[in-house]
Design a protein around this motif. Structure first.
Motif, PDB file in Angstrom:
ATOM      1  N   ILE A  18      -2.024  -1.008 -10.495  1.00  0.00           N
ATOM      2  CA  ILE A  18      -1.439   0.214  -9.975  1.00  0.00           C
ATOM      3  C   ILE A  18      -2.219   0.669  -8.750  1.00  0.00           C
ATOM      4  O   ILE A  18      -1.864   1.610  -8.086  1.00  0.00           O
ATOM      5  CB  ILE A  18      -1.421   1.340 -11.034  1.00  0.00           C
ATOM      6  CG1 ILE A  18      -2.825   1.555 -11.577  1.00  0.00           C
ATOM      7  CG2 ILE A  18      -0.469   1.007 -12.165  1.00  0.00           C
ATOM      8  CD1 ILE A  18      -2.995   2.865 -12.287  1.00  0.00           C
ATOM      9  N   ARG A  19      -3.303  -0.002  -8.462  1.00  0.00           N
ATOM     10  CA  ARG A  19      -4.076   0.260  -7.255  1.00  0.00           C
ATOM     11  C   ARG A  19      -4.321  -1.058  -6.557  1.00  0.00           C
ATOM     12  O   ARG A  19      -4.002  -2.106  -7.080  1.00  0.00           O
ATOM     13  CB  ARG A  19      -5.426   0.896  -7.614  1.00  0.00           C
ATOM     14  CG  ARG A  19      -5.298   2.185  -8.374  1.00  0.00           C
ATOM     15  CD  ARG A  19      -6.641   2.624  -8.925  1.00  0.00           C
ATOM     16  NE  ARG A  19      -6.470   3.592  -9.977  1.00  0.00           N
ATOM     17  CZ  ARG A  19      -6.358   4.887  -9.782  1.00  0.00           C
ATOM     18  NH1 ARG A  19      -6.384   5.381  -8.583  1.00  0.00           N
ATOM     19  NH2 ARG A  19      -6.193   5.721 -10.792  1.00  0.00           N
ATOM     20  N   LEU A  20      -4.939  -1.003  -5.402  1.00  0.00           N
ATOM     21  CA  LEU A  20      -5.363  -2.235  -4.755  1.00  0.00           C
ATOM     22  C   LEU A  20      -6.629  -2.689  -5.440  1.00  0.00           C
ATOM     23  O   LEU A  20      -7.429  -1.871  -5.857  1.00  0.00           O
ATOM     24  CB  LEU A  20      -5.669  -2.003  -3.284  1.00  0.00           C
ATOM     25  CG  LEU A  20      -4.529  -1.492  -2.423  1.00  0.00           C
ATOM     26  CD1 LEU A  20      -5.055  -1.113  -1.072  1.00  0.00           C
ATOM     27  CD2 LEU A  20      -3.466  -2.549  -2.296  1.00  0.00           C
ATOM     28  N   ALA A  21      -6.813  -3.986  -5.541  1.00  0.00           N
ATOM     29  CA  ALA A  21      -8.026  -4.440  -6.219  1.00  0.00           C
ATOM     30  C   ALA A  21      -9.184  -4.492  -5.243  1.00  0.00           C
ATOM     31  O   ALA A  21      -8.993  -4.767  -4.101  1.00  0.00           O
ATOM     32  CB  ALA A  21      -7.808  -5.805  -6.808  1.00  0.00           C
TER      33      ALA A  21
ATOM     34  N   LEU B 294       7.270   5.947  -6.862  1.00  0.00           N
ATOM     35  CA  LEU B 294       7.919   4.840  -7.557  1.00  0.00           C
ATOM     36  C   LEU B 294       6.957   4.235  -8.575  1.00  0.00           C
ATOM     37  O   LEU B 294       5.835   3.905  -8.241  1.00  0.00           O
ATOM     38  CB  LEU B 294       8.310   3.786  -6.523  1.00  0.00           C
ATOM     39  CG  LEU B 294       9.387   2.788  -6.904  1.00  0.00           C
ATOM     40  CD1 LEU B 294      10.658   3.495  -7.306  1.00  0.00           C
ATOM     41  CD2 LEU B 294       9.660   1.869  -5.722  1.00  0.00           C
TER      42      LEU B 294
ATOM     43  N   GLU C 249       0.832  -1.212   0.000  1.00  0.00           N
ATOM     44  CA  GLU C 249       0.000   0.000   0.000  1.00  0.00           C
ATOM     45  C   GLU C 249       0.858   1.250   0.000  1.00  0.00           C
ATOM     46  O   GLU C 249       0.645   2.189  -0.753  1.00  0.00           O
ATOM     47  CB  GLU C 249      -0.900   0.023   1.249  1.00  0.00           C
ATOM     48  CG  GLU C 249      -2.149  -0.789   1.129  1.00  0.00           C
ATOM     49  CD  GLU C 249      -3.023  -0.662   2.374  1.00  0.00           C
ATOM     50  OE1 GLU C 249      -3.480   0.453   2.662  1.00  0.00           O
ATOM     51  OE2 GLU C 249      -3.236  -1.678   3.053  1.00  0.00           O
TER      52      GLU C 249
ATOM     53  N   ILE D 229       4.039   1.521  -0.741  1.00  0.00           N
ATOM     54  CA  ILE D 229       4.895   1.643  -1.916  1.00  0.00           C
ATOM     55  C   ILE D 229       4.103   2.132  -3.116  1.00  0.00           C
ATOM     56  O   ILE D 229       4.567   2.960  -3.893  1.00  0.00           O
ATOM     57  CB  ILE D 229       5.559   0.291  -2.226  1.00  0.00           C
ATOM     58  CG1 ILE D 229       6.565  -0.010  -1.131  1.00  0.00           C
ATOM     59  CG2 ILE D 229       6.251   0.321  -3.553  1.00  0.00           C
ATOM     60  CD1 ILE D 229       7.139  -1.381  -1.225  1.00  0.00           C
ATOM     61  N   LEU D 230       2.875   1.658  -3.245  1.00  0.00           N
ATOM     62  CA  LEU D 230       2.042   2.125  -4.361  1.00  0.00           C
ATOM     63  C   LEU D 230       1.758   3.616  -4.225  1.00  0.00           C
ATOM     64  O   LEU D 230       1.678   4.335  -5.207  1.00  0.00           O
ATOM     65  CB  LEU D 230       0.723   1.340  -4.408  1.00  0.00           C
ATOM     66  CG  LEU D 230       0.796  -0.045  -5.037  1.00  0.00           C
ATOM     67  CD1 LEU D 230      -0.573  -0.713  -4.977  1.00  0.00           C
ATOM     68  CD2 LEU D 230       1.275   0.016  -6.473  1.00  0.00           C
ATOM     69  N   VAL D 231       1.605   4.066  -2.984  1.00  0.00           N
ATOM     70  CA  VAL D 231       1.342   5.489  -2.745  1.00  0.00           C
ATOM     71  C   VAL D 231       2.648   6.268  -2.739  1.00  0.00           C
ATOM     72  O   VAL D 231       2.778   7.279  -2.092  1.00  0.00           O
ATOM     73  CB  VAL D 231       0.593   5.669  -1.405  1.00  0.00           C
ATOM     74  CG1 VAL D 231       0.294   7.117  -1.124  1.00  0.00           C
ATOM     75  CG2 VAL D 231      -0.726   4.918  -1.445  1.00  0.00           C
ATOM     76  N   SER D 232       3.648   5.789  -3.439  1.00  0.00           N
ATOM     77  CA  SER D 232       4.893   6.557  -3.546  1.00  0.00           C
ATOM     78  C   SER D 232       5.099   6.868  -5.019  1.00  0.00           C
ATOM     79  O   SER D 232       4.442   6.294  -5.870  1.00  0.00           O
ATOM     80  CB  SER D 232       6.060   5.716  -3.025  1.00  0.00           C
ATOM     81  OG  SER D 232       6.438   4.773  -3.998  1.00  0.00           O
TER      82      SER D 232
END
Lengths: 246, 312, 368
Positions: free
Chosen positions: C365-368, C212, C205, C207-210
């Protein structure tokens, strides 16, 4: 009065670290006994020893009249346990869960059926017996988990932070169940993070650094620590903790 | 300026064939810049879903949300550069040390520990003595501080904290809120969710939420002011029996235990003291005590739940 | 770039600190090679046989002598009737019986043709196959020794030649097989587990919100496992050359190139698994059932594909390991060049492109 739990100089060491440091207390039959402490104060370790899951390093304790060193199997038969994390089998129905746990404690089929019906109607879940537990709202689940923990009418029920995260109304409904169990003579041993819940207990003990630093009725403690609520009492005691790093 | 806006947000999750769980049902609110905004409600109320939509991790089924003026769907890349997020489970690498965790999060946000050390100094200083220790071996309170340091290290404009105090003891919780108030002075907007009603008073404004619906949005004082009926605190030697007796009176609207007292509200505000005295007298309760009391957030929450039929 | 490097560094730390898994990752291929390599050759060493010599002439005796003195066989006893042969088989005492016909030498001398009957216990078909092959090759040797002094060649049995693996070493087929297995395990399974672990931990979570880029996250997560599998391959090749005496006949660079290609195939399958697996157990189970077992069953290194029913033969074509196995066998053991394996290589390239394409498209690229 019957003493259902007795502990005297109960101690648990892990290597050089003393998790529980010579604690002594007694809990009477039907009493609601609150067990408070900051994270790492030794609550869980103490509770494990009383449940017969972990052997003390020294000291004595009995639960339901059985010795924690020699009779832990008998202790396990005579206690109930529920924690916030303990949820029933989510892929079984309400009825199946009750059946399973009642079966573990060796209840007869007839008794189980009777008990299940009584329990379901007491929880106002009639008509939902075949619902899978995972489809129940959290509040229902917690109430059901508690009812299952006392399905075999144990002498003591241990509740480890049972009300975390539920809404305030459900939390109070849950406490109603606790009062009812206590009225039936079941001793309730409970840990909680909600300080107002501590005030519902008959007596409260507060652990700091593995020791019991205070043990009295909530009113007595508030008087002693000159505070209008348990929050104040707890903060005064917990702030003294030296064991910060763990 | 508004830092976060949420308007008519709807979030559903599929649950089996054709049915859905409505996690968030038409939620709207906005957060001003530099505000501490609390989303308060029990587990399953939809707090995490709202946070995940705002942090661009989930797509909503309906509604429009902005963070820092940017759209959460269209401008998700830009938003990800600006916000700080601390999910419900403290997301740390258990097998990395305190220092390694912080360094990792600093680098992936294109910054260094030194550059923004001022911002986290206050918090990080408390765990710095243990910087060689693995995150998995920290206590709950210390993990919480490390997770907050990691979420802050790139100096975000908006900070999202999803249940940062759950499972943390009362002392650490208090210290944590003190830290949030110091961060507020740096101009960071903070959205925080919590199931603990007693934390509501520490926020500038709060949204009470239950079953995906907002019960009320206001300042904590404003919410308790909305509670129009007088409330009474009653106690006696036998609390459980007392409650049953009070609830048996048809004039009583609600009676809930609150610590050592029961909080009682009547349908009509007249002769309440006399009615309560009568209950105590007739029930033969010892040490009876009756006094007026100001309703708290929890009282309001329960009253609103009842009013809007979101219990059960 | 700094982000990318620290990510790889972090991933290497995870692997390094999880000593138990690291130990398994490094030792598993070595142990497998040793097990398959030696256990199998041990199995056929000193296998018990009986000889039913109806001829009892010079030729049959000499040949019996050679068979029973070979290191593959040890003579349990001589028997004197078919019933005895059958009885010893039933007792499970022997794996092979050698039967010489009544007029062995005469037929050999006068007609230049003679037959030897080999009866094997085929309840273990692989061993049976191997034993008859060993026996046949001993007979072959004997025949050649006769032919040295003879103008007209004698032939004793249906011609049988062991191509490429004259000593019938099990390791020859196992080395490429284990290589395929190791890539599937290390690259596909470990990568999928490592990615899913971050989902479980909740770190995904954050890392996705970074800033990167998601694709970089994936690449960074795979590189350390690529390195580990390179180490594994080096170990396997060194062991096969120096311990199992299986030489690398073909071009080493080509072999490594093909291995890298297959690694990428395995990695992209791993990423694909991690896209839908929610827990580490699911990831592991999917990898086991979907990759490990098919590699074991359908790559052809344990069970010959030609012997399978047609539907299974068709299924085997969609198992990437099968193609890699063929390639490695061709290069390493037969010494063939790219010219001979271009078809298989192309199939692998196609599969890789497909898996990589799907896994990148499906990467959330997001949480499912």
């Amino acid at each position: 009065m019957d003493k259902v739990i007795t502990a005297s100089n109960l101690t648990k060491k892990f290597g050089t670290f003393t998790a529980v440091d010579h604690i002594s207390f007694e809990v009477a039959k039907g009493e609601i006994f609150g067990f408070l402490g900051a994270n790492g104060a030794g609550k869980t370790t103490a509770m494990r020893m009383l449940c017969g899951l972990s052997l003390p390093t020294s000291g004595d304790a009995t639960v339901a009249g059985f010795d924690v060193y020699r009779e832990n199997e008998k202790i396990k038969r005579n206690i109930g346990y529920m924690s916030q994390k303990f949820s029933m089998y989510e892929d079984l129905t309400i009825r199946e869960n009750i059946r399973f746990y009642a079966g573990i404690y060796g209840m007869s089929d007839e008794a189980i059926v009777k008990k299940t019906d009584a329990l379901v109607s007491q929880l106002q879940m009639t008509g939902n017996e075949k619902t899978l537990v995972r489809e129940l709202p959290l509040g229902w689940r917690q109430k059901l988990a508690f009812s299952i923990a006392i399905v075999h009418e144990p002498a003591v029920v241990f509740l480890d932070e049972p009300t975390g995260g539920v809404d305030p109304v459900t939390r109070r409904e849950f406490w109603n169940l606790i009062y009812q169990a206590a009225a039936l003579g079941i001793t309730v041993f409970i840990t909680t993070h909600y300080m107002d819940e501590a005030e519902y207990c008959d007596r409260v003990c507060i652990m700091v650094d593995g020791r019991i630093d205070a043990l009295d009725s909530p009113a007595g403690l508030m008087k002693e620590f000159k505070s209008t609520n348990m929050d104040g009492v707890f903060l005064q005691l917990a702030r003294k903790a030296q064991r910060k790093a763990d | 300026m508004q830092s976060v806006t949420v308007s008519h947000l709807i979030k559903n999750y599929p649950a089996g064939k054709k049915s859905v769980v409505e996690a968030v049902r038409d939620v709207s609110f906005s957060v001003d810049k530099g505000e501490i905004f609390g989303i308060i409600g029990p587990d399953g109320a939809g707090k995490t879903s709202i946070f995940r939509v705002l942090t661009t991790l989930l797509l909503a089924e309906g509604g429009k949300c902005t963070v820092d003026g940017l759209d959460v769907v269209k401008d998700y890349k830009e938003i990800r550069k600006r916000i700080g997020y601390m999910p419900g489970k403290f997301s740390l690498y258990q097998d990395l040390s305190v220092q390694e965790n912080l360094e990792f999060f600093a680098t992936i946000f294109n910054t260094t520990i030194e550059k923004n050390y001022d911002l986290i100094k206050d918090i990080y200083a408390q765990i710095e003595p243990f910087k060689e220790r693995k995150a998995g071996q920290l206590s709950g309170g210390m993990k919480q501080k490390l997770a907050l340091s990691c979420a802050l290290i790139h100096k975000p404009t908006v900070l999202f904290l999803d249940e940062p105090t759950t499972g943390v003891d009362a002392v650490s919780r208090k210290e944590f809120w003190e830290m949030l108030h110091r961060l507020k002075t740096q101009g960071i907007t903070i959205l925080v969710s919590t199931p603990y009603m007693d934390e509501a008073g520490l926020c500038d404004r709060i949204a009470l939420i239950q079953k995906g619906k907002i019960l009320s949005v206001n300042t904590p004082k404003g919410i308790t002011k909305e509670f129009k009926k007088p409330m009474w605190a009653v106690r006696s030697a036998e609390m459980f029996r007392l409650m049953n007796s009070i609830l048996a009176d048809p004039a009583v609207e609600s009676c809930y235990p609150f610590g050592q007292y029961h909080h009682v509200v009547f349908h009509n505000a007249e002769n309440e003291i006399q009615k309560l005295e009568q209950i105590i007298r007739e029930g033969n309760f010892q040490n009876g005590e009756i006094k007026p009391v100001e309703p708290g957030i929890e009282d309001c929450f329960m009253a609103l739940m009842k009013e809007q039929g979101t219990h059960g | 770039m700094g982000q990318f490097i620290i990510f790889i560094k972090k991933e290497l730390l995870h692997i390094w600190r999880d000593r138990r898994t690291l130990f398994i990752l490094i030792w598993m291929p070595i142990v497998q090679i040793l097990l398959y390599g030696f256990a199998l050759t041990n199995e056929v060493k000193n296998s018990k046989i009986v000889i039913f010599d109806q001829a009892r002439d010079e030729a049959s005796r000499a040949l019996s002598q050679q068979i029973s003195s070979s290191r593959y066989f040890s003579l349990l006893k001589n028997v004197y009737s078919y019933e005895d042969v059958e009885a010893t088989f039933k007792q499970g005492k022997i794996r092979l019986a050698v039967i010489f016909p009544r007029n062995f030498r005469e037929e050999l001398m006068h007609t230049n043709h003679a037959q030897v009957q080999l009866i094997a216990d085929a309840s273990d078909p692989n061993t049976a196959n191997m034993l008859t092959n060993y026996a046949s090759s001993i007979i072959n040797d004997y025949q050649q020794s006769l032919n040295q002094n003879q103008a007209i060649p004698y032939t004793i049995r249906p011609q049988m030649r062991m191509l490429y693996n004259p000593e019938l070493k099990g390791a020859y087929s196992f080395v490429p097989g284990v290589m395929a297995l190791v890539f599937m395990l290390v690259c596909a399974m470990m990568t999928s587990i490592a990615i899913v672990k971050e989902k479980e931990l909740g770190t995904m979570e954050v890392i996705l919100v970074s800033p990167l880029k998601p694709f970089r996250i994936i690449i960074a997560k795979t590189i350390p496992y690529l390195l580990v599998s390179m180490i594994n391959i080096a170990c396997i090749l060194l062991m096969s050359v120096y311990i199992l005496d299986v030489p690398i006949v073909g071009n080493l660079a080509l072999l490594i190139g093909e291995s890298i290609l297959f690694t990428i195939t395995a990695l992209s399958i791993g990423i694909l698994i991690s896209n839908f697996a929610k827990t580490q157990q699911t990831a592991m189970f999917t990898s086991m059932m979907g990759l490990f077992l098919p590699t074991l069953l359908f790559s052809g290194f344990l069970f010959p594909i030609e012997n399978m029913p047609i539907p299974l033969q068709i299924i085997s074509n969609i198992v990437p390991s099968k193609w890699y196995y063929i390639i490695v066998k061709s290069i390493m053991i037969k010494g063939l060049g790219l010219g001979s394996v271009w078809k298989e290589t192309l199939i692998l390239v196609g599969m890789t492109t497909f898996f990589l394409g799907v896994s990148i498209r499906k990467f959330k690229i997001r949480l499912a």
